[in-house]
Design a protein around this motif. Structure first.
Motif, PDB file in Angstrom:
ATOM      1  N   ILE A 126      52.730  43.780  -7.599  1.00  0.00           N
ATOM      2  CA  ILE A 126      53.251  43.695  -8.970  1.00  0.00           C
ATOM      3  C   ILE A 126      52.455  44.605  -9.886  1.00  0.00           C
ATOM      4  O   ILE A 126      53.015  45.300 -10.748  1.00  0.00           O
ATOM      5  CB  ILE A 126      53.214  42.235  -9.465  1.00  0.00           C
ATOM      6  CG1 ILE A 126      54.332  41.431  -8.803  1.00  0.00           C
ATOM      7  CG2 ILE A 126      53.365  42.164 -10.982  1.00  0.00           C
ATOM      8  CD1 ILE A 126      54.396  39.990  -9.253  1.00  0.00           C
ATOM      9  N   GLY A 127      51.125  44.611  -9.715  1.00  0.00           N
ATOM     10  CA  GLY A 127      50.292  45.482 -10.537  1.00  0.00           C
ATOM     11  C   GLY A 127      50.666  46.941 -10.365  1.00  0.00           C
ATOM     12  O   GLY A 127      50.756  47.692 -11.354  1.00  0.00           O
ATOM     13  N   SER A 128      50.928  47.363  -9.145  1.00  0.00           N
ATOM     14  CA  SER A 128      51.323  48.749  -8.890  1.00  0.00           C
ATOM     15  C   SER A 128      52.684  49.054  -9.493  1.00  0.00           C
ATOM     16  O   SER A 128      52.899  50.118 -10.089  1.00  0.00           O
ATOM     17  CB  SER A 128      51.348  49.020  -7.380  1.00  0.00           C
ATOM     18  OG  SER A 128      50.065  48.860  -6.808  1.00  0.00           O
ATOM     19  N   MET A 129      53.610  48.131  -9.365  1.00  0.00           N
ATOM     20  CA  MET A 129      54.953  48.353  -9.889  1.00  0.00           C
ATOM     21  C   MET A 129      54.952  48.436 -11.411  1.00  0.00           C
ATOM     22  O   MET A 129      55.719  49.211 -12.000  1.00  0.00           O
ATOM     23  CB  MET A 129      55.895  47.249  -9.405  1.00  0.00           C
ATOM     24  CG  MET A 129      56.119  47.252  -7.901  1.00  0.00           C
ATOM     25  SD  MET A 129      57.272  45.992  -7.325  1.00  0.00           S
ATOM     26  CE  MET A 129      58.826  46.642  -7.952  1.00  0.00           C
ATOM     27  N   LEU A 130      54.106  47.662 -12.050  1.00  0.00           N
ATOM     28  CA  LEU A 130      54.011  47.734 -13.508  1.00  0.00           C
ATOM     29  C   LEU A 130      53.519  49.101 -13.952  1.00  0.00           C
ATOM     30  O   LEU A 130      53.963  49.630 -14.978  1.00  0.00           O
ATOM     31  CB  LEU A 130      53.078  46.630 -14.026  1.00  0.00           C
ATOM     32  CG  LEU A 130      53.591  45.188 -13.895  1.00  0.00           C
ATOM     33  CD1 LEU A 130      52.521  44.194 -14.339  1.00  0.00           C
ATOM     34  CD2 LEU A 130      54.872  44.990 -14.705  1.00  0.00           C
ATOM     35  N   VAL A 131      52.587  49.676 -13.195  1.00  0.00           N
ATOM     36  CA  VAL A 131      52.106  51.021 -13.523  1.00  0.00           C
ATOM     37  C   VAL A 131      53.237  52.038 -13.402  1.00  0.00           C
ATOM     38  O   VAL A 131      53.321  52.991 -14.184  1.00  0.00           O
ATOM     39  CB  VAL A 131      50.922  51.402 -12.609  1.00  0.00           C
ATOM     40  CG1 VAL A 131      50.521  52.860 -12.826  1.00  0.00           C
ATOM     41  CG2 VAL A 131      49.729  50.492 -12.876  1.00  0.00           C
ATOM     42  N   TRP A 132      54.123  51.830 -12.427  1.00  0.00           N
ATOM     43  CA  TRP A 132      55.260  52.740 -12.255  1.00  0.00           C
ATOM     44  C   TRP A 132      56.372  52.490 -13.272  1.00  0.00           C
ATOM     45  O   TRP A 132      57.402  53.157 -13.249  1.00  0.00           O
ATOM     46  CB  TRP A 132      55.845  52.582 -10.845  1.00  0.00           C
ATOM     47  CG  TRP A 132      55.001  53.193  -9.777  1.00  0.00           C
ATOM     48  CD1 TRP A 132      54.345  54.386  -9.817  1.00  0.00           C
ATOM     49  CD2 TRP A 132      54.721  52.643  -8.485  1.00  0.00           C
ATOM     50  NE1 TRP A 132      53.677  54.611  -8.641  1.00  0.00           N
ATOM     51  CE2 TRP A 132      53.891  53.554  -7.803  1.00  0.00           C
ATOM     52  CE3 TRP A 132      55.091  51.462  -7.834  1.00  0.00           C
ATOM     53  CZ2 TRP A 132      53.426  53.325  -6.507  1.00  0.00           C
ATOM     54  CZ3 TRP A 132      54.632  51.239  -6.556  1.00  0.00           C
ATOM     55  CH2 TRP A 132      53.812  52.163  -5.896  1.00  0.00           C
ATOM     56  N   GLY A 133      56.185  51.496 -14.138  1.00  0.00           N
ATOM     57  CA  GLY A 133      57.222  51.181 -15.118  1.00  0.00           C
ATOM     58  C   GLY A 133      58.304  50.267 -14.585  1.00  0.00           C
ATOM     59  O   GLY A 133      59.386  50.169 -15.179  1.00  0.00           O
ATOM     60  N   LEU A 134      58.033  49.579 -13.481  1.00  0.00           N
ATOM     61  CA  LEU A 134      58.994  48.660 -12.880  1.00  0.00           C
ATOM     62  C   LEU A 134      58.541  47.234 -13.132  1.00  0.00           C
ATOM     63  O   LEU A 134      57.361  46.911 -12.952  1.00  0.00           O
ATOM     64  CB  LEU A 134      59.104  48.912 -11.372  1.00  0.00           C
ATOM     65  CG  LEU A 134      59.495  50.339 -10.958  1.00  0.00           C
ATOM     66  CD1 LEU A 134      59.347  50.498  -9.447  1.00  0.00           C
ATOM     67  CD2 LEU A 134      60.909  50.662 -11.392  1.00  0.00           C
ATOM     68  N   ASN A 135      59.444  46.369 -13.537  1.00  0.00           N
ATOM     69  CA  ASN A 135      59.120  44.984 -13.834  1.00  0.00           C
ATOM     70  C   ASN A 135      59.808  44.060 -12.836  1.00  0.00           C
ATOM     71  O   ASN A 135      61.023  43.816 -12.956  1.00  0.00           O
ATOM     72  CB  ASN A 135      59.553  44.611 -15.254  1.00  0.00           C
ATOM     73  CG  ASN A 135      58.779  45.372 -16.310  1.00  0.00           C
ATOM     74  OD1 ASN A 135      57.544  45.402 -16.287  1.00  0.00           O
ATOM     75  ND2 ASN A 135      59.482  46.006 -17.234  1.00  0.00           N
ATOM     76  N   PRO A 136      59.068  43.575 -11.828  1.00  0.00           N
ATOM     77  CA  PRO A 136      59.676  42.644 -10.875  1.00  0.00           C
ATOM     78  C   PRO A 136      60.197  41.409 -11.591  1.00  0.00           C
ATOM     79  O   PRO A 136      59.572  40.890 -12.519  1.00  0.00           O
ATOM     80  CB  PRO A 136      58.512  42.285  -9.945  1.00  0.00           C
ATOM     81  CG  PRO A 136      57.552  43.414 -10.088  1.00  0.00           C
ATOM     82  CD  PRO A 136      57.665  43.865 -11.512  1.00  0.00           C
TER      83      PRO A 136
END
Length: 533
Positions: free
Chosen positions: A334-344
């Protein structure tokens, strides 16, 4: 249909293939070296994947996640030491099989069971994720989202620590870290202490904290407590392929444990280590040869590895559909996806349905290539287990520093990582789990924002007009998840889990090496069995 074709088309590049092969190699190595967990590897790799596009980055992280689930069975079977906590139950029958010259059969059955269980769990993910996300999107407002976040945090607190109080301390520390930085509702700076790097929207750089808590802390702890076990890897693998009788006998433990693993994976923060032990116990109760479980019964290997592997799809479902990490690896994801601008969460299925398809395809492909790699009769895997850990420590530390620096090109993040690492060692000594800290840091701002909106909605409305039965139900479950561990400790009969054999991972059974007696052939319990991913 467009989402499916677009999602699959995203995997048609050489960059994706190379990223999956890189993740495969890292995952197998991580699993094969005891003490280097999948969470630690994914946290470290996340620092390097920030410069990649989301698809390539997810290829690396998800393939590590899957491959580590195959690699960790090697030390569990050959040296009686879990490669990761998910393979704790594998040692119960895997190592006694190896001592009887059946290591090859144990490794092969483990690989087949793990692959089939993960593929089955991905079917559940494909079938359940969209309905769950749709339900959440249609019925979840701020009160429900706040209650869901609280539930996820309390479940990890209740599971991740032997002491609920210490788990709560970890959760509170994470929530406090989450308040540092710019408060989005008012634009005020909080707890920045005049440090410019903390004054942004992110506040404390969570990737640096994750790498510190799961990577550097584990590394420093191994340096302080390391001592060689003296157990030599068993090199005589014996027969490699199971016969028809063994394949038929694996069907029942696979069926029982797959249900256990699928259900356990849907519970936030419940990892493969818990599922593996429960699945092993349930299969033992239902088996006609249950009396030989823990003494080298191949059914026990199938049962434990099926249950622990089947949690992956459920964990992914909880993470992607609800935005609540299914386990510690998904918290890092989740932390990585937030950096990519993705919100699980539910919105991901609306905004990026193609990405959900891509992730599903990555997991399936990762299972296939991991299975092929596991079935290769590699002679070097036994020698690999003899590699002294002190050769790995400086390499891992350097990669932690480089990966953290790459996330922001700032030395400040490296300092935060090292501070988090030292703090993580202190927490390990105090038995304060790292999982609730990370989850509090990631989910705290989400909970705070939704609670603020719920209080605004509450103004001028009745309590039950705002707080629906769904929200109140999640809050009641959150309270129950904190009270249940306390009740279990007061009443052992409530656990429903039969105590594993007197011996356990990390030790050599007493008695004759080739023909262990019934009383001494089961592995003794070790400190490793109390760890978490």
């Amino acid at each position: 249909m467009n989402a499916i074709t677009d999602g699959l088309a995203a995997l048609g590049s050489w960059e994706v293939v190379l990223c999956m092969l890189l993740g495969l190699g890292l995952g197998l190595l991580v699993g094969a070296f005891p003490g280097i967990t999948a969470t630690m590897a994914v946290a470290l790799a996340s620092g390097f994947t920030m410069t990649l596009d989301p698809v390539s980055g997810l290829c690396v992280l998800l393939t590590i996640y899957v491959a580590a689930n195959f690699g960790d069975r090697i030390p569990a079977i050959l040296i009686n030491t879990p490669g990761t906590p998910a393979s704790i139950a594998t040692t119960l029958d895997g190592y006694p099989m190896a001592k009887k010259g059946q290591a090859g059969i144990a490794l092969t059955l483990s690989a087949f069971a793990s692959a089939a269980a993960i593929l089955l769990s991905m079917v559940i993910f494909a079938a359940a994720a969209v309905p769950v996300a749709t339900l959440a999107r249609n019925y979840f407002r701020s009160p429900e989202l706040f209650a869901l976040v609280v539930f996820g945090l309390t479940v990890m607190i209740g599971i991740a620590s032997k002491s609920v109080i210490k788990g709560m301390i970890g959760g509170v520390l994470g929530l406090l870290l989450g308040t540092v930085g710019l408060y989005s509702a008012t634009g005020d700076q909080r707890f920045t202490f005049g440090i410019p790097e903390l004054a942004g929207d992110e506040g404390v750089p969570f990737i640096a904290v994750i790498i510190g808590l799961f990577g550097v802390a584990e590394l420093l702890d191994q340096m302080l407590t390391h001592r060689r076990s003296g157990v030599k890897p068993i090199s005589a693998l014996g027969r490699w392929w199971p016969n028809r009788s063994e394949l038929r006998g694996s069907v029942r433990p696979f069926g029982i444990s797959s249900v256990v693993g699928l259900l356990t994976g849907l519970v936030p923060a419940a990892g493969g280590d818990i599922a593996g032990l429960i699945g092993w116990d349930r299969a033992k109760r239902a088996s006609k040869t249950g009396a030989t479980y823990g003494r080298g019964n191949y059914e026990g290997v199938v049962a434990s590895d099926t249950a622990s592997s089947a949690t992956l799809g459920g964990s992914l479902t909880t993470t992607m559909a609800l935005g609540i990490p299914g386990d510690s690896v998904m918290a890092v994801m989740i932390g990585s996806m937030l950096v990519w601008g993705l919100n699980p969460g539910p919105g991901l299925f609306t905004s990026r349905p193609d990405l959900v398809v891509t992730m599903t395809a990555i997991m399936v492909l990762a299972v296939v290539i991991s299975l092929v790699a596991s079935l290769l009769r590699l002679k070097w895997m036994v020698k690999l287990l003899d590699t002294p850990n002190h050769y790995l420590w400086p390499v891992i530390l350097v990669f932690c520093m480089i990966g953290t620096y790459a996330t922001s090109n700032s030395i400040f993040t490296v300092i935060v990582m090292m501070v988090a690492g030292v703090f993580g060692v202190v927490c390990k000594r105090l038995e304060i789990p790292a999982g609730p800290i990370v989850l509090g840091l990631l989910l705290g701002p989400i909970a705070e924002e939704n609670l603020a909106r719920a209080l605004v909605l509450q103004h001028g409305n009745g309590f039950f007009d705002v707080w629906s039965p769904i929200a109140l139900g999640f809050l009641a479950l959150a309270l129950g998840s904190l009270l249940l561990p306390l009740l279990r400790r007061r009443s052992p009969a409530m656990t429903g889990l039969e105590t594993p054999p007197a011996d356990g991972p990390g030790s050599t059974p007493a008695g004759d090496d080739d023909h262990p007696s019934d009383d001494s052939s089961t592995p003794r319990a070790s400190e490793n069995s109390s760890s978490r991913t």
